[in-house]
Design an enzyme around this catalytic site. Structure first.
Site, short mmCIF file in Angstrom:
data_model
loop_
_atom_site.label_atom_id
_atom_site.label_comp_id
_atom_site.label_asym_id
_atom_site.label_seq_id
_atom_site.Cartn_x
_atom_site.Cartn_y
_atom_site.Cartn_z
N ASN A 39 14.84 14.99 4.16
CA ASN A 39 16.29 15.17 3.94
C ASN A 39 16.64 15.06 2.45
OD1 ASN A 39 16.01 12.48 3.47
ND2 ASN A 39 17.73 11.82 4.74
N THR A 42 15.48 10.84 -1.37
CA THR A 42 14.80 10.40 -2.61
C THR A 42 13.78 11.44 -3.08
OG1 THR A 42 13.12 9.16 -1.39
CG2 THR A 42 15.07 7.94 -2.09
N ASP A 63 17.07 15.15 8.77
CA ASP A 63 17.15 13.69 8.64
C ASP A 63 16.55 13.11 9.91
OD1 ASP A 63 17.84 11.02 8.76
OD2 ASP A 63 19.77 11.32 7.78
N LEU A 68 16.22 14.62 16.66
CA LEU A 68 15.30 15.62 16.11
C LEU A 68 14.97 16.67 17.14
CD1 LEU A 68 12.48 13.73 14.24
CD2 LEU A 68 14.39 14.97 13.33
N ARG A 113 5.23 13.03 23.09
CA ARG A 113 5.43 14.30 23.82
C ARG A 113 4.27 15.27 23.56
NH1 ARG A 113 10.76 14.97 22.28
NH2 ARG A 113 10.25 16.56 20.74
N ALA A 121 2.93 5.36 7.34
CA ALA A 121 2.80 4.78 6.00
C ALA A 121 3.44 3.41 6.01
CB ALA A 121 3.48 5.67 4.97
N TYR A 152 13.57 -3.28 3.03
CA TYR A 152 12.36 -2.43 3.03
C TYR A 152 11.23 -3.12 3.79
CZ TYR A 152 8.52 0.39 1.00
OH TYR A 152 7.41 1.20 0.79
N LYS A 156 9.56 -1.97 7.37
CA LYS A 156 8.14 -1.60 7.48
C LYS A 156 7.41 -2.49 8.47
CE LYS A 156 7.83 1.89 4.64
NZ LYS A 156 7.25 3.19 5.01
N ARG A 193 9.72 2.24 -10.89
CA ARG A 193 8.38 1.66 -10.81
C ARG A 193 7.73 1.66 -12.20
NH1 ARG A 193 6.57 4.00 -4.89
NH2 ARG A 193 7.82 5.80 -5.43
#
Ligand code: NAD
Length: 328
Positions: A39, A42, A63, A68, A113, A121, A152, A156, A193
C-alpha cells in the site's frame, strides 16, 4: 509454454519496500512468478519500476489490513508488509499494530485457502533490549509492551504467536525468520536507521549524528546474504523461529568512522541523547541457521558498505535532502 505453466507463484507482501523488492528480484531470478502487494505506506513504486516489463511479475496496490480479495492460486507467501524503522512506526503506531495482527491474519487465511507455505518476517526486536548476549532463538526477550517500541515489538510477537497457532491448530506450513539489522540499496535515506542516516549525512556534507556515546553495538547483514538466508529457510522444513543476521558486531561510533573513511570526507561526529528503549546490544546467534540451512553471511562489511554507498551516491541531491517521510 510447459515450463511457464509449471512455474510456482509466490505472493510477496510489502513488495515495494526494501527487503520485499529485493525478494521480488531474487524469486524472479529463480524462475518463480511473483505477485507483489503493497500500500506504499513506507515503500515506493520506484523500488519496483525496473520490473514493469517482466511478464512473470504482477503488482497490486492493496492494504492487507482490509478485506483482501486475492483469488489467484498461490504456492508460497513471503509476508514482509510492516513499517520497520522506529521513525516510521512511531508516527504510524496503529497501522503498525494492525498490519502485524489483522493484516497477518488476512494473509494467513490466504495461505490456508491455498495450502501455501508461508514465511513471515519477524525481527530481532522480539528480544527487545536483550539481557542475553548474543541472542539465541530460545531467549524470550525483554520487551516493554507500553514503551515507544512496543507497537512494533508486540505486533511482531503477536504475529509469531498467531502464525504458530495456525500451524498447530490448522496444520499450516509456516516459517518464521527473525531478521536482524539488514542494509543495502533501496533503504530510504530518511528512514532513521544508522546506515542510510550516516550515508545521507556524509553525502550532504553534514556532521554525523551518533545517539548516546556510540558504544551501543549493532550487527549489520548485507541484503544479498539475507535474501539467500530467507530463500533457504523457506526451502527447509524448520517451522520454529530462526535467527537470520550477521554476527559481526560493531559499535556505532566505530561504524560512523568507517563510513566517514569510506566517503573520504572529514565529517565531524556529533552526539545526541539516546532514545528511550534503544537496545544497547544486538547480535544474533546463528548456530541454527548454520546447522540447519548451511547458511551464513559471506559479504564483508567493507564490500557491503561500498555497494550501499554507491547506491546512495547515485541518488539525486533532492532525494538525499528529503529528511521526513510524509505519511498519507
Ligand atoms: P520497508 O518499510 O522498506 O518495507 C515494508 C513494506 O510494507 C513497505 O513497502 C510498506 O509500504 C508495506 N506495508 C506496510 N503496511 C502495509 C499494509 N497494511 N498493506 C500493504 N503493505 C504494507 O521495511 P523493510 O526494512 O523492507 O522491512 C520489511 C519487513 O522485514 C518488515 O516486516 C520488517 O519488520 C522486517 N524486518 C526488517 C529488518 C531490516 O533490517 N530492514 C529487520 C528485521 C525485520
Amino acid at each position: 509454454l510447459n515450463n511457464y505453466l509449471m512455474k510456482k507463484t509466490v505472493l510477496i507482501t510489502g513488495a515495494a519496500g526494501f527487503l520485499g523488492s529485493h525478494l521480488c528480484d531474487y524469486f524472479l531470478s529463480k524462475n518463480y512468478k511473483v505477485l507483489g502487494i503493497d500500500n506504499f505506506i513506507t515503500g515506493s513504486p520506484k523500488n519496483l519500476s525496473h520490473l514493469t516489463a517482466n511478464s512473470d511479475f504482477e503488482f497490486r496496490e492493496v492494504d492487507i489490513t482490509h478485506d483482501l480479495k486475492i483469488h489467484d492460486s498461490i504456492d508460497y507467501i513471503l509476508h514482509f508488509a510492516s513499517p520497520a524503522s522506529p521513525i516510521d512506526y512511531l508516527q504510524i503506531p496503529l497501522e503498525t499494530l494492525r498490519v502485524g495482527s489483522l493484516g497477518t491474519e488476512n494473509i494467513l487465511k490466504i495461505a490456508l485457502r491455498n495450502k501455501a507455505r508461508i514465511l513471515i518476517a519477524s525481527t530481532s526486536e522480539v528480544y527487545g533490549d536483550p539481557l542475553e548476549h548474543p541472542q539465541k532463538e530460545e531467549y524470550c526477550g525483554n520487551v516493554d509492551p507500553v514503551g515507544p517500541r512496543g507497537v512494533y515489538d508486540e505486533a511482531k510477537r503477536f504475529q509469531e504467536a498467531l502464525t504458530t497457532a495456525y500451524h498447530t491448530y490448522h496444520g499450516l506450513d509456516i516459517r518464521i525468520a527473525r531478521i536482524f539489522n539488514t542494509y543495502g540499496s533501496r533503504m530510504r535515506v530518511n528512514d532513521g536507521r544508522a546506515i542510510p542516516a550516516f550515508m545521507g549525512q556524509v553525502l550532504r556534507n553534514e556532521s554525523l549524528t551518533v545517539f548516546g556515546d556510540g558504544s551501543q553495538t549493532r550487527s549489520f547483514c548485507y541484503i544479498d546474504d539475507m535474501i539467500v538466508g530467507i530463500y533457504k529457510l523457506l526451502n527447509s522444513n524448520y517451522t520454529k523461529p530462526m535467527n537470520l543476521g550477521n554476527p559481526d558486531e560493531i559499535s556505532l561510533i566505530d561504524f560512523a568512522n568507517e563510513i566517514v573513511a569510506l566517503a573520504g570526507n572529514n565529517n565531524k561526529i556529533i552526539y545526541k541523547p539516546l532514545p528511550i528503549n534503544d537496545p544497547v546490544k544486538r547480535k544474533p546467534d546463528i548456530t541454527k541457521a548454520m546447522n540447519i540451512l548451511n547458511w551464513k553471511p559471506i559479504v564483508s562489511r567493507k564490500k557491503g558498505l561500498k555497494k550501499t554507498f554507491n547506491y546512495f551516491r547515485s541518488l539525486s541531491l533532492e532525494e538525499l535532502k528529503k529528511k521526513e517521510h510524509k505519511f498519507a
